[in-house]
Design a protein around this motif. Sequence first.
Motif, PDB file in Angstrom:
ATOM      1  N   ARG A  68       0.492  -1.176   0.374  1.00  0.00           N
ATOM      2  CA  ARG A  68      -0.380  -0.424  -0.211  1.00  0.00           C
ATOM      3  C   ARG A  68       0.619   1.031  -0.346  1.00  0.00           C
ATOM      4  NH1 ARG A  68      -3.020  -0.575   4.054  1.00  0.00           N
ATOM      5  NH2 ARG A  68      -1.502  -0.408   5.569  1.00  0.00           N
TER       6      ARG A  68
ATOM      7  N   VAL B  61       1.485   4.566  -2.593  1.00  0.00           N
ATOM      8  CA  VAL B  61       1.016   5.561  -2.473  1.00  0.00           C
ATOM      9  C   VAL B  61       1.967   6.690  -3.011  1.00  0.00           C
ATOM     10  CG1 VAL B  61       0.454   7.735  -0.046  1.00  0.00           C
ATOM     11  CG2 VAL B  61      -0.866   5.488   0.120  1.00  0.00           C
TER      12      VAL B  61
ATOM     13  N   TYR C 111      -6.545   1.880  -5.140  1.00  0.00           N
ATOM     14  CA  TYR C 111      -5.897   2.542  -5.783  1.00  0.00           C
ATOM     15  C   TYR C 111      -6.372   3.622  -5.374  1.00  0.00           C
ATOM     16  CZ  TYR C 111      -2.764  -1.683  -6.866  1.00  0.00           C
ATOM     17  OH  TYR C 111      -2.126  -2.578  -6.237  1.00  0.00           O
TER      18      TYR C 111
ATOM     19  N   PHE D  41      -7.233   5.473  -2.445  1.00  0.00           N
ATOM     20  CA  PHE D  41      -6.210   6.066  -2.081  1.00  0.00           C
ATOM     21  C   PHE D  41      -5.643   7.135  -2.274  1.00  0.00           C
ATOM     22  CE2 PHE D  41      -3.663   1.109  -1.794  1.00  0.00           C
ATOM     23  CZ  PHE D  41      -4.668   1.476  -0.567  1.00  0.00           C
TER      24      PHE D  41
ATOM     25  N   ASP E  69      -7.630  10.065  -1.762  1.00  0.00           N
ATOM     26  CA  ASP E  69      -7.249  10.276  -0.171  1.00  0.00           C
ATOM     27  C   ASP E  69      -6.568  11.696  -0.165  1.00  0.00           C
ATOM     28  OD1 ASP E  69      -9.064   8.986   1.455  1.00  0.00           O
ATOM     29  OD2 ASP E  69      -8.019   7.020   1.768  1.00  0.00           O
TER      30      ASP E  69
END
Length: 232
Positions: free
Chosen positions: A77, A81, A164, A167, A170
């Motif tokens: 993860r 990012v 994804y 992510f 966010d």
Amino acid sequence: MTALDAAGEIFAVTDVLVDQPMLRRSLSDPSAGPEQRVELARTLFGSRVGPHALETIERVVRDSWTDPRHFARGVEREGVVVALKGAAGEGSLKRVTDELHTVSRAVAGSADLTALLRSAVYDLEAKRGLVGGLLEAGHPVTKLLAERAIAGHRRTFSQTLDSYLEFAADLAEVAVAKVTVAHPLDEARLERLRAALTARVGRPVSLQVDVDPAVIGGINVSIGHDVYESTV
């Protein structure tokens, strides 16, 4: 070294952790102190990855993990990012998310493509070639993340890409609205919908629009676990 390079190195470490259960248990062992685990990570990977990737891996190693498998996913993860932050830093995050959404829907909408990507008959390189054909003009970050999604160990290709995209949302501090309509919406309607949803959720909204003729005369919108239906 670029963020793209660092993300690639983090994904390579993830593959090592997935292939070696004893190693991921050692690096996430709660009975060992955080600094002891970090020192082990430095010994194992310090000469194999660059400073950016190593710093990211050390940060994950310092965290507490009850399940070694979750630890490996946590490393992966962070690689995602890192790649997305690199795209954001050069002003390309929207392009990357648009491309990821497009290829995700293309695969999800094709039973043949979905079956091929899940088949054990085709090796990883063959699957990468298949998806690469859909992304010939794609951004390098899009291509890297699509390749990573092919190697997903738990979910389908499209499900992995959708995670994804969460992510990315966010990172951009926006809410992702998954919109399903019977026919494509023009820009004016899209803007009205975006404005209405932004007012409802209290923060900027990014629209991911799919066309499904079964949604006759109406629109289906989901934001997280909330689902809204109305007519267009």
